[in-house]
Design an enzyme around this catalytic site. Structure first.
Site, mmCIF file in Angstrom:
data_model
loop_
_atom_site.group_PDB
_atom_site.id
_atom_site.type_symbol
_atom_site.label_atom_id
_atom_site.label_comp_id
_atom_site.label_asym_id
_atom_site.label_seq_id
_atom_site.Cartn_x
_atom_site.Cartn_y
_atom_site.Cartn_z
ATOM 1 N N LYS A 113 42.829 36.890 41.555
ATOM 2 C CA LYS A 113 41.411 37.180 41.326
ATOM 3 C C LYS A 113 40.956 38.309 42.243
ATOM 4 O O LYS A 113 41.305 38.329 43.432
ATOM 5 C CB LYS A 113 40.577 35.919 41.559
ATOM 6 N N SER A 188 33.365 32.435 37.296
ATOM 7 C CA SER A 188 33.569 33.857 37.478
ATOM 8 C C SER A 188 35.042 34.285 37.398
ATOM 9 O O SER A 188 35.347 35.477 37.408
ATOM 10 C CB SER A 188 33.019 34.270 38.853
ATOM 11 N N SER A 212 33.694 28.012 38.932
ATOM 12 C CA SER A 212 34.282 29.292 38.552
ATOM 13 C C SER A 212 35.766 29.247 38.217
ATOM 14 O O SER A 212 36.305 30.221 37.688
ATOM 15 C CB SER A 212 34.037 30.334 39.650
#
Length: 339
Positions: A113, A188, A212
């Protein structure tokens, strides 16, 4: 006076030209600006003294910070993929970092990420604010992945500053769901979820402060785990709040998720205040066949009220029933009942 002049020179108005320090013309100009009324001899003496001090500062700045872990695995900065090579806009950046030749993750490709530091590779956290930032160190879990043979093939797209549970707020545009590109991926960690769901990587790292990891995992049909707080070190990742920060595994199967968690979890030698030395790491990949008989599982009654959809209630109810059949003890609001 000399210290005051050095502070002025190190600011926006004057800049030391390399190892030589500020020149005599710089000192004269500053003398005029500050109306110090120094003699020419005093200005020359200050110039010489500042030059020596600047050399000492330069030497200190060139020293290696012992607190920064060494980067063990070679890599290049990589590249930003063209749209035709990024069908779901799930890649924030592509790179090619091969870890150890053997290990638990040997042969596995991994996406990181883009709120997590990978040395030498740009990190934007989904926002233009961080354009140009390139970390000089690997986050702790990145080092652990590489030490166990993982192959990092890129950074995954995230929501702007990781502050959204959709997949439409990344500064480079929305992350599209591989199953239906007219639908969102969730966030996210939407990029990580999309890459795994599309089969572009074997596994990925996500971050979770308020869903997320779990939201995009559920939206794309993969497995995502928000670990217990402090189990996985957050060292080297952009924080929202230390009390809710989590990094965790995302993969297509529970087995791969357990394996990745086994690699990234564990105490980080005091670098992460979320952890304690007592943080232990079981062999999660070997616990999968132990079953759930006797385990207590709580269902939050309030979670099925108000805005809960009937289809969701049905699916969760069916899952609870299967756990009961496997020997687990499932109760509503089990924590409240225990009190």
């Amino acid at each position: 006076m000399m210290m005051m002049m050095m502070m002025m020179i190190s600011g926006e108005t004057y800049h030391a030209p390399g190892l030589c320090g500020p020149g005599l013309q710089d000192i004269r100009a500053l003398n005029e600006e500050m109306k110090l009324k120094c003699s020419e001899q005093e200005l020359q003496e200050m110039t010489a003294m500042m030059g020596e001090v600047t050399k000492a500062y330069q030497r200190a700045s060139e020293m290696i910070d012992p607190s920064i872990p060494l980067v063990k695995y070679p890599r290049t900065p990589g590249y930003k993929p063209h749209p035709e090579d990024n069908p779901y806009n799930a890649w924030a950046w592509r790179c090619d970092i091969k870890g150890a030749p053997t290990g638990k993750l040997a042969g596995k490709t991994v996406a990181i990420k883009d709120n997590i530091a990978v040395a030498g590779v740009p990190m934007r956290n989904g926002t233009k604010i961080l354009d140009g930032y390139v970390p000089e160190f690997d986050a702790t879990l990145v080092s652990r992945i590489l030490d166990e043979g993982g192959h990092i093939t890129g950074k995954s797209s995230v929501e702007d500053m990781s502050f959204s549970c959709s997949s439409i707020l990344n500064s480079d545009g929305p992350v599209r769901n591989p199953h239906d590109q007219t639908r969102i991926t969730g966030g996210s960690s939407g990029g990580s979820a999309a890459l795994v769901a599309a089969g572009l990587v074997n596994m990925a790292i996500g971050g979770d402060q308020g869903g997320s990891i779990r939201i995009p995992a559920s939206f794309t049909g993969i497995v995502g785990l928000k670990p217990t707080w402090g189990l996985v070190p957050y060292t080297g990742a952009a924080s929202l709040d230390p009390t809710v920060d989590h990094l965790g595994p995302m993969a297509k199967t529970v087995a791969d998720c357990a394996l990745l968690l086994e690699v990234i979890a564990g105490y980080d030698e005091g670098r992460d205040s979320r952890q304690t030395p007592s943080t232990t790491v079981p062999q999660y990949s070997k616990l999968l066949d132990e079953g759930v008989a006797g385990k207590k599982i709580g269902l939050l009654r309030e979670g099925f009220e108000a805005c809960s959809e009937d289809e969701v209630k049905t699916v969760v109810g069916q899952a609870a029933e299967r756990l009961i059949q496997a020997g687990a003890i499932v109760k509503e609001n089990i924590r409240a009942n225990a009190q």
